[in-house]
Design a protein around this motif. Structure first.
Motif, PDB file in Angstrom:
ATOM      1  N   THR A 155       0.836  -1.209   0.000  1.00  0.00           N
ATOM      2  CA  THR A 155       0.000   0.000   0.000  1.00  0.00           C
ATOM      3  C   THR A 155       0.870   1.258   0.000  1.00  0.00           C
ATOM      4  O   THR A 155       1.397   1.653  -1.027  1.00  0.00           O
ATOM      5  N   GLY A 156       1.002   1.943   1.138  1.00  0.00           N
ATOM      6  CA  GLY A 156       1.956   3.040   1.285  1.00  0.00           C
ATOM      7  C   GLY A 156       1.719   4.272   0.446  1.00  0.00           C
ATOM      8  O   GLY A 156       2.660   4.889  -0.028  1.00  0.00           O
ATOM      9  N   ARG A 157       0.511   4.720   0.249  1.00  0.00           N
ATOM     10  CA  ARG A 157       0.222   5.811  -0.690  1.00  0.00           C
ATOM     11  C   ARG A 157      -0.267   7.063   0.039  1.00  0.00           C
ATOM     12  O   ARG A 157      -0.358   7.127   1.255  1.00  0.00           O
ATOM     13  N   ILE A 158      -0.649   8.071  -0.745  1.00  0.00           N
ATOM     14  CA  ILE A 158      -1.408   9.231  -0.268  1.00  0.00           C
ATOM     15  C   ILE A 158      -2.837   9.076  -0.780  1.00  0.00           C
ATOM     16  O   ILE A 158      -3.048   8.804  -1.959  1.00  0.00           O
ATOM     17  N   LYS A 159      -3.805   9.267   0.137  1.00  0.00           N
ATOM     18  CA  LYS A 159      -5.195   9.007  -0.224  1.00  0.00           C
ATOM     19  C   LYS A 159      -6.133  10.003   0.431  1.00  0.00           C
ATOM     20  O   LYS A 159      -5.909  10.433   1.558  1.00  0.00           O
ATOM     21  N   LEU A 160      -7.193  10.379  -0.265  1.00  0.00           N
ATOM     22  CA  LEU A 160      -8.379  11.003   0.317  1.00  0.00           C
ATOM     23  C   LEU A 160      -9.434   9.914   0.407  1.00  0.00           C
ATOM     24  O   LEU A 160      -9.844   9.353  -0.609  1.00  0.00           O
ATOM     25  N   GLY A 161      -9.888   9.594   1.613  1.00  0.00           N
ATOM     26  CA  GLY A 161     -10.855   8.519   1.825  1.00  0.00           C
ATOM     27  C   GLY A 161     -10.277   7.493   2.791  1.00  0.00           C
ATOM     28  O   GLY A 161      -9.209   7.703   3.340  1.00  0.00           O
ATOM     29  N   THR A 162     -10.916   6.381   3.028  1.00  0.00           N
ATOM     30  CA  THR A 162     -12.133   6.012   2.355  1.00  0.00           C
ATOM     31  C   THR A 162     -13.326   6.791   2.926  1.00  0.00           C
ATOM     32  O   THR A 162     -14.218   7.220   2.190  1.00  0.00           O
ATOM     33  N   GLU A 163     -13.376   6.963   4.259  1.00  0.00           N
ATOM     34  CA  GLU A 163     -14.497   7.675   4.880  1.00  0.00           C
ATOM     35  C   GLU A 163     -14.573   9.106   4.344  1.00  0.00           C
ATOM     36  O   GLU A 163     -13.595   9.853   4.421  1.00  0.00           O
ATOM     37  N   SER A 164     -15.750   9.479   3.831  1.00  0.00           N
ATOM     38  CA  SER A 164     -15.874  10.786   3.159  1.00  0.00           C
ATOM     39  C   SER A 164     -17.163  11.496   3.529  1.00  0.00           C
ATOM     40  O   SER A 164     -17.590  12.395   2.808  1.00  0.00           O
ATOM     41  N   ASN A 165     -17.775  11.128   4.649  1.00  0.00           N
ATOM     42  CA  ASN A 165     -19.110  11.643   4.978  1.00  0.00           C
ATOM     43  C   ASN A 165     -19.177  13.170   4.970  1.00  0.00           C
ATOM     44  O   ASN A 165     -20.143  13.761   4.489  1.00  0.00           O
ATOM     45  N   GLY A 166     -18.162  13.830   5.504  1.00  0.00           N
ATOM     46  CA  GLY A 166     -18.174  15.285   5.575  1.00  0.00           C
ATOM     47  C   GLY A 166     -17.586  15.981   4.369  1.00  0.00           C
ATOM     48  O   GLY A 166     -17.735  17.190   4.208  1.00  0.00           O
ATOM     49  N   GLY A 167     -16.890  15.251   3.523  1.00  0.00           N
ATOM     50  CA  GLY A 167     -16.286  15.832   2.331  1.00  0.00           C
ATOM     51  C   GLY A 167     -14.911  16.416   2.591  1.00  0.00           C
ATOM     52  O   GLY A 167     -14.413  16.459   3.726  1.00  0.00           O
ATOM     53  N   TYR A 168     -14.280  16.874   1.498  1.00  0.00           N
ATOM     54  CA  TYR A 168     -12.951  17.488   1.565  1.00  0.00           C
ATOM     55  C   TYR A 168     -12.971  18.755   0.716  1.00  0.00           C
ATOM     56  O   TYR A 168     -13.477  18.762  -0.397  1.00  0.00           O
ATOM     57  N   HIS A 169     -12.365  19.806   1.234  1.00  0.00           N
ATOM     58  CA  HIS A 169     -12.343  21.093   0.522  1.00  0.00           C
ATOM     59  C   HIS A 169     -10.942  21.708   0.632  1.00  0.00           C
ATOM     60  O   HIS A 169     -10.355  21.741   1.710  1.00  0.00           O
ATOM     61  N   HIS A 170     -10.440  22.194  -0.487  1.00  0.00           N
ATOM     62  CA  HIS A 170      -9.167  22.916  -0.517  1.00  0.00           C
ATOM     63  C   HIS A 170      -8.027  22.030   0.009  1.00  0.00           C
ATOM     64  O   HIS A 170      -7.463  22.261   1.080  1.00  0.00           O
ATOM     65  N   ILE A 171      -7.711  21.023  -0.777  1.00  0.00           N
ATOM     66  CA  ILE A 171      -6.628  20.104  -0.450  1.00  0.00           C
ATOM     67  C   ILE A 171      -5.522  20.284  -1.489  1.00  0.00           C
ATOM     68  O   ILE A 171      -5.792  20.287  -2.692  1.00  0.00           O
ATOM     69  N   GLU A 218     -11.065   9.597  -3.298  1.00  0.00           N
ATOM     70  CA  GLU A 218     -12.280   8.795  -3.216  1.00  0.00           C
ATOM     71  C   GLU A 218     -13.367   9.509  -2.422  1.00  0.00           C
ATOM     72  O   GLU A 218     -13.110  10.045  -1.335  1.00  0.00           O
ATOM     73  N   THR A 219     -14.585   9.500  -2.943  1.00  0.00           N
ATOM     74  CA  THR A 219     -15.759   9.891  -2.150  1.00  0.00           C
ATOM     75  C   THR A 219     -16.834   8.835  -2.398  1.00  0.00           C
ATOM     76  O   THR A 219     -17.421   8.768  -3.475  1.00  0.00           O
ATOM     77  N   VAL A 220     -17.038   7.983  -1.385  1.00  0.00           N
ATOM     78  CA  VAL A 220     -17.960   6.858  -1.529  1.00  0.00           C
ATOM     79  C   VAL A 220     -18.970   6.775  -0.379  1.00  0.00           C
ATOM     80  O   VAL A 220     -19.837   5.913  -0.390  1.00  0.00           O
ATOM     81  N   ASP A 221     -18.851   7.673   0.602  1.00  0.00           N
ATOM     82  CA  ASP A 221     -19.787   7.704   1.732  1.00  0.00           C
ATOM     83  C   ASP A 221     -20.500   9.051   1.792  1.00  0.00           C
ATOM     84  O   ASP A 221     -20.763   9.588   2.871  1.00  0.00           O
ATOM     85  N   GLY A 222     -20.823   9.610   0.616  1.00  0.00           N
ATOM     86  CA  GLY A 222     -21.354  10.962   0.585  1.00  0.00           C
ATOM     87  C   GLY A 222     -20.213  11.962   0.714  1.00  0.00           C
ATOM     88  O   GLY A 222     -19.040  11.606   0.810  1.00  0.00           O
TER      89      GLY A 222
END
Length: 482
Positions: A298-314, A330-334
């Motif tokens: 694995t060893g990566r950079i990731k957005l996710g998996t949990e995404s309920n609140g979202g991400y802004h300005h990354i 990734e956005t799979v939980d809203g």
């Protein structure tokens, strides 16, 4: 995005040896270190110094306006409840945590933790040895189990799953994080080395004004997890995590409500999936074939998996990936994934897709959790070579919910090649509610770039190559508009 100002501390210093710390690696020094922190807090703040030595500890409790300064040769060693007289602080009783696993739902059961602390620093050049921390723990209590685990785990036996996901009772005396921060403000972690961090080496949840700089982490599971955070900078870190993600931004329901992660910068970092411990040793081993999820290291950079609140300005920039999975957004939980820039990324020996952007409907959340969205995603100047030939760069939404408004610019990807005509003819499954990994689709029918359910995608100066012939087309689009 500017670095947060360094917290101001009172002038007093408190040497843990004056509070009884021995530093012999055999005597428990937990009480002495906590006493020094408490004394500094009572004095209005100060610096707790940890001189050279090996300090065996259970839970160390941070306090506002108190910094810990690890001097050269200072090592905090995680104690083992099976061998040493004591235990870690118990996980908080927070009721049933349905939508994220045990490790992300508790903070006090850690080697070093702070809950609601402000103006705190942990500064090196010392070291944390967390070999006695556990990497295991219960999964989420979420009832809809589809999407709880990657499809690559679907053939594992119940016993194999249980070995990774021990029950709640088994966690009562154990520590499972090296550093855990909840609802903190103005915190800096700098210059430390973490050799073994349990489930998560550094977990920051609901934290604002966090600076993480020049950490070196080599650990059996997650490196740095940023969950529901704001105004965070991670820079100059080297993180090796063959079994899970190196740097990950989440927006889970760990705090009981939807909270976006926003204004996060990750720059000048190196992530890898080398054999455990070999980044620290400098040997950079590559003998481990699979991570615990039965996919490659694995060893990566990731957005996710949990995404309920979202991400802004990354912002993710000037980072290197070595012998690990590629960038995953990734956005799979809203939750909306908006204004994300990833640029100047250099990848070597990529163990899965170099770029993975996914809108899905795992839906781990309360009934009625909406499907997420993307807007303003820019991925620029990515150079990757020796890429696993099974997985091209992937942009994949689901019917009615496309990956939308993404720009790929100056992307240079070189794959191993070797795809067959039967690979090119594969029909790719939909799997809308699966746990998001490139391997969820199987070997893809294009070798360079595969897009399905996408809208308003801009491609500019894309260079794709294979080291060996490949019978698949370089690019394939399905249900693409704009």
């Amino acid at each position: 995005m500017a670095l947060m100002p360094r917290p101001a501390f009172a002038a007093q210093t408190f040497d843990i040896r004056h509070f009884g710390a021995r530093g012999d690696g055999e005597t428990l020094d937990t009480d002495a270190i906590n006493a020094a922190i408490h004394a500094a807090a009572r004095a209005g703040g100060g610096v707790v110094t940890i001189p050279a030595g090996r300090y065996l500890c259970f839970s160390i409790r941070l306090a506002s306006r108190v910094s810990l300064r690890f001097e050269a040769g200072a090592v905090i060693i995680a104690a083992d409840p099976a061998r040493h007289a004591g235990r870690y602080d118990l996980p908080e009783d927070r009721g049933a945590q349905l939508y994220q696993d045990f490790g992300h739902s508790h903070w006090h059961n850690s080697l070093i933790w702070g809950d609601g602390v402000e103006d705190v620093a942990l500064e090196g050049p010392g070291r944390i040895e967390g070999g006695a921390l556990t990497r295991n723990g219960p999964g989420a209590r979420w009832q809809a189990q589809t999407g709880e685990r990657p499809l690559s785990m679907q053939h594992m036996t119940k016993a194999e799953i249980t070995a990774l996901e021990s029950d709640h009772a088994a966690m009562e005396r154990l520590g499972n994080k090296a550093i855990a921060l909840r609802m903190g403000r103005r915190i800096r972690l700098s210059g430390l080395t973490i050799a073994g961090g349990g489930h998560i080496a550094v977990l920051a949840t609901g934290t604002q004004g966090l600076t993480i700089e020049n950490l070196t982490i080599d650990t059996a599971r997650d490196g740095i997890d940023l969950d529901c955070v704001r105004d965070v900078t991670v820079s100059g870190c080297r993180i090796n995590t063959p079994n899970d993600d190196a740097i990950v931004v989440k927006s889970s329901l760990a705090l009981g409500e939807k909270i976006a992660s926003e204004n996060v910068t990750i720059r000048d970092c190196q992530v890898s999936g080398y054999d455990l411990g070999t980044m620290l040793s400098g040997t950079n081993g590559t003998t481990q074939a699979l991570a615990p999820d039965r996919d490659r290291p694995t060893g990566r950079i990731k957005l996710g998996t949990e995404s309920n609140g979202g991400y802004h300005h990354i912002l993710i920039e000037r980072c290197r990936f070595a012998h690990c999975r590629g960038l995953a957004l990734e956005t799979v939980d809203g939750g909306a994934m908006e204004d994300v820039i990833a640029r100047e990324l250099f990848m070597e020996d990529v163990t899965t897709a170099p770029i993975f952007v996914r809108v899905g409907n795992r839906g781990r959340g309360p009934h009625g959790t909406a499907i997420g969205s993307t807007r303003g995603i820019r991925i620029e100047r990515v150079f990757a070579q020796a890429i696993d030939p099974r997985y091209p760069a992937i942009l994949a939404g689901i019917p009615g919910h496309p990956v939308r408004d993404v720009t790929l610019s100056q992307i240079n990807l070189t794959y191993a090649g070797g795809g067959t005509a039967s690979d090119a003819a594969r029909q790719v499954p939909e799997v809308p509610n699966a746990y998001p990994e490139p391997s969820m689709f199987g070997v893809l029918p294009a070798w360079g770039l595969w897009m399905r359910d996408v809208e308003r995608i801009s491609l500019d100066r894309i260079a794709l190559a294979t080291a060996a012939p490949d019978a698949r087309p370089p690019i394939m689009l399905d249900r693409a508009t704009g």
